[in-house]
Scaffold this active site. Structure first.
Site, PDB file in Angstrom:
ATOM      1  N   HIS A 233      -6.039 -13.057   7.417  1.00  0.00           N
ATOM      2  CA  HIS A 233      -5.797 -13.134   5.983  1.00  0.00           C
ATOM      3  C   HIS A 233      -6.773 -14.074   5.301  1.00  0.00           C
ATOM      4  CE1 HIS A 233      -1.767 -11.516   7.140  1.00  0.00           C
ATOM      5  NE2 HIS A 233      -1.895 -10.886   5.996  1.00  0.00           N
TER       6      HIS A 233
ATOM      7  N   HIS B 275       3.433  -9.095  -0.671  1.00  0.00           N
ATOM      8  CA  HIS B 275       3.120  -7.690  -0.432  1.00  0.00           C
ATOM      9  C   HIS B 275       2.813  -6.943  -1.733  1.00  0.00           C
ATOM     10  CE1 HIS B 275       5.248  -7.758   3.738  1.00  0.00           C
ATOM     11  NE2 HIS B 275       3.956  -8.050   3.821  1.00  0.00           N
TER      12      HIS B 275
END
Length: 418
Positions: free
Chosen positions: A391, A261
């Site tokens: 992703h 993240h």
């Protein structure tokens, strides 16, 4: 703490080299091929796939809203690129979001549905962020439901989730909008930042960008800066870091910190900096700090790959190597090469893609391994199969376009010229 940018990164960035660009496009095509036909559920929505590329379950499978919305977003990208069949996938997904995930009685969108209706009727910020992303991407390709969904999800986020006192969203409500107390999370707000930027790009409406800047200021300029540019995941309702937080769902709320993240935010704050007219000097500084900390603390210097989580002493905790931090690292390095060029950023870009090529690509069945053990063996402790194109597809395509906005914006502005 941060790597000092230079004006001349390694000669001939990989992202500018014809061979590398063709290689990336080949990987993107492989992902589209793997997911496009097998994932389409004729009863609505999309299947999660197993390693071989077949549905994990066909008898009334659960469909999570984030997965449904991500498929819309990704095939909107495919449509913009000119991939045949992508528009049909967008239409299939938009219909499912609007007619099955949306709660016609109380408003908002159910977290999980099956063939019979809501299987988990909670209203979660994470899922609603991806509905905004799907609606924004659908608007860019001119889908007829896009404007209605965009207006609907914007109203829900504004009236139910947004907390003006903090400049971010609450996490979760029951089906009838009773708040689930005690928790605020960065993950849902991070993905909402991505979606808010996409909505701004699709509509030109400034209020979306204002909210994105507010979230980034809270979570990165203040909270992450206080933690030496490590992104805290879990907070109480006053947005004080909760270092002892534990939740059994380690897919969405793992304890400790998650270097993947930090990488994701490095790209997002640079995109936000560009969209906002490069007004906030703290944004490129933060992006460099987040990326440097991720590579310094999160990268396994012996075996390679990013550890899934660290504890607050920076010791690897959950040592699985997941695919999505690699994806976010490659995309972040591309943005940093564009806006804060340095040998460190280019060397990291090459290191990450070399690891992906050696370990993450499933050369037997196609697609990517979504999880590896610490020793780099394929595993399924967190993810049962191959449920996500989002992703990996973005990681393959982001380096092919200018680092000035989302893929939908950049593809639209360049006409998809690669």
């Amino acid at each position: 703490m941060t790597e000092t940018p230079t004006t001349s990164p390694l000669p001939a960035l990989w992202s500018n080299r014809s061979y590398h660009r063709k290689w990336l496009l080949k990987q993107a095509d492989g992902l589209f091929d793997f997911f496009q036909a097998p994932s389409l559920n004729p009863k609505g929505g999309f299947y999660d796939l197993n390693r071989q590329g077949a549905p994990l379950a066909t008898d009334n499978p659960l469909r999570g809203i984030h997965a449904s919305a991500r498929m819309v977003h990704c095939f909107a990208i495919g449509d913009l690129l000119g991939r045949p069949g992508s528009a049909d996938m967008v239409d299939h997904g938009m219909s499912f979001l609007w007619n099955r995930h949306r709660d016609p009685q109380n408003g908002g969108y159910f977290w999980q549905v099956d063939d019979t209706g809501a299987a988990d009727s909670s209203k979660q910020g994470y899922g609603h962020a991806f509905v905004l992303l799907a609606a924004s991407s659908a608007k860019v390709v001119g889908h007829p439901l896009a404007d209605a969904m965009l207006a609907d999800i914007t109203d829900v986020l504004d009236t139910k989730f947004w907390e003006p006192a903090h400049g971010a969203i609450a996490e979760e409500f029951s089906a009838d909008w009773q708040p689930i107390p005690g928790y605020r999370g960065q993950n849902s707000n991070m993905h909402l930042t991505e979606a808010l930027m996409a909505a701004f790009e699709a509509t030109g409406e400034r209020h979306y960008l204002d909210k994105a800047e507010s979230i980034a200021d809270l979570l990165i300029n203040r909270r992450a800066r206080d933690e030496a540019f490590r992104v805290a995941e879990h907070f109480n309702e006053q947005w004080t870091v909760d270092r002892s937080y534990y939740h059994p769902n380690e897919m969405f709320r793992p304890a400790g910190t998650t270097p993947g993240h930090w990488l994701e935010w490095a790209r997002l704050v640079l995109q936000l900096w560009v969209l906002g007219g490069k007004r906030h000097d703290w944004m490129p500084e933060a992006a460099r700090g987040l990326f440097f900390q991720s590579m310094s603390l999160g990268w396994d210097k012996e075996k390679g790959g990013f550890f899934y989580t660290l504890d607050w002493a920076n010791v690897p905790d959950k040592t699985s190597k997941l695919w999505w931090p690699l994806c976010e690292g490659a995309a972040a390095a591309h943005f940093l090469n564009a806006h804060s060029p340095s040998d460190f950023h280019e060397e990291s870009y090459r290191r990450i893609w070399s690891f992906i090529a050696s370990h993450s690509l499933d050369r037997t069945f196609g697609g990517w391994h979504e999880e590896l053990t610490e020793d780099l063996q394929p595993a399924n402790s967190l993810f049962p199969g191959k449920g996500d194109i989002y992703h990996a597809l973005q990681a393959c395509l982001i380096p092919l376009f200018p680092a000035d906005g989302s893929l939908t914006k950049m593809i639209s502005e360049t006409g998809g010229t690669l």
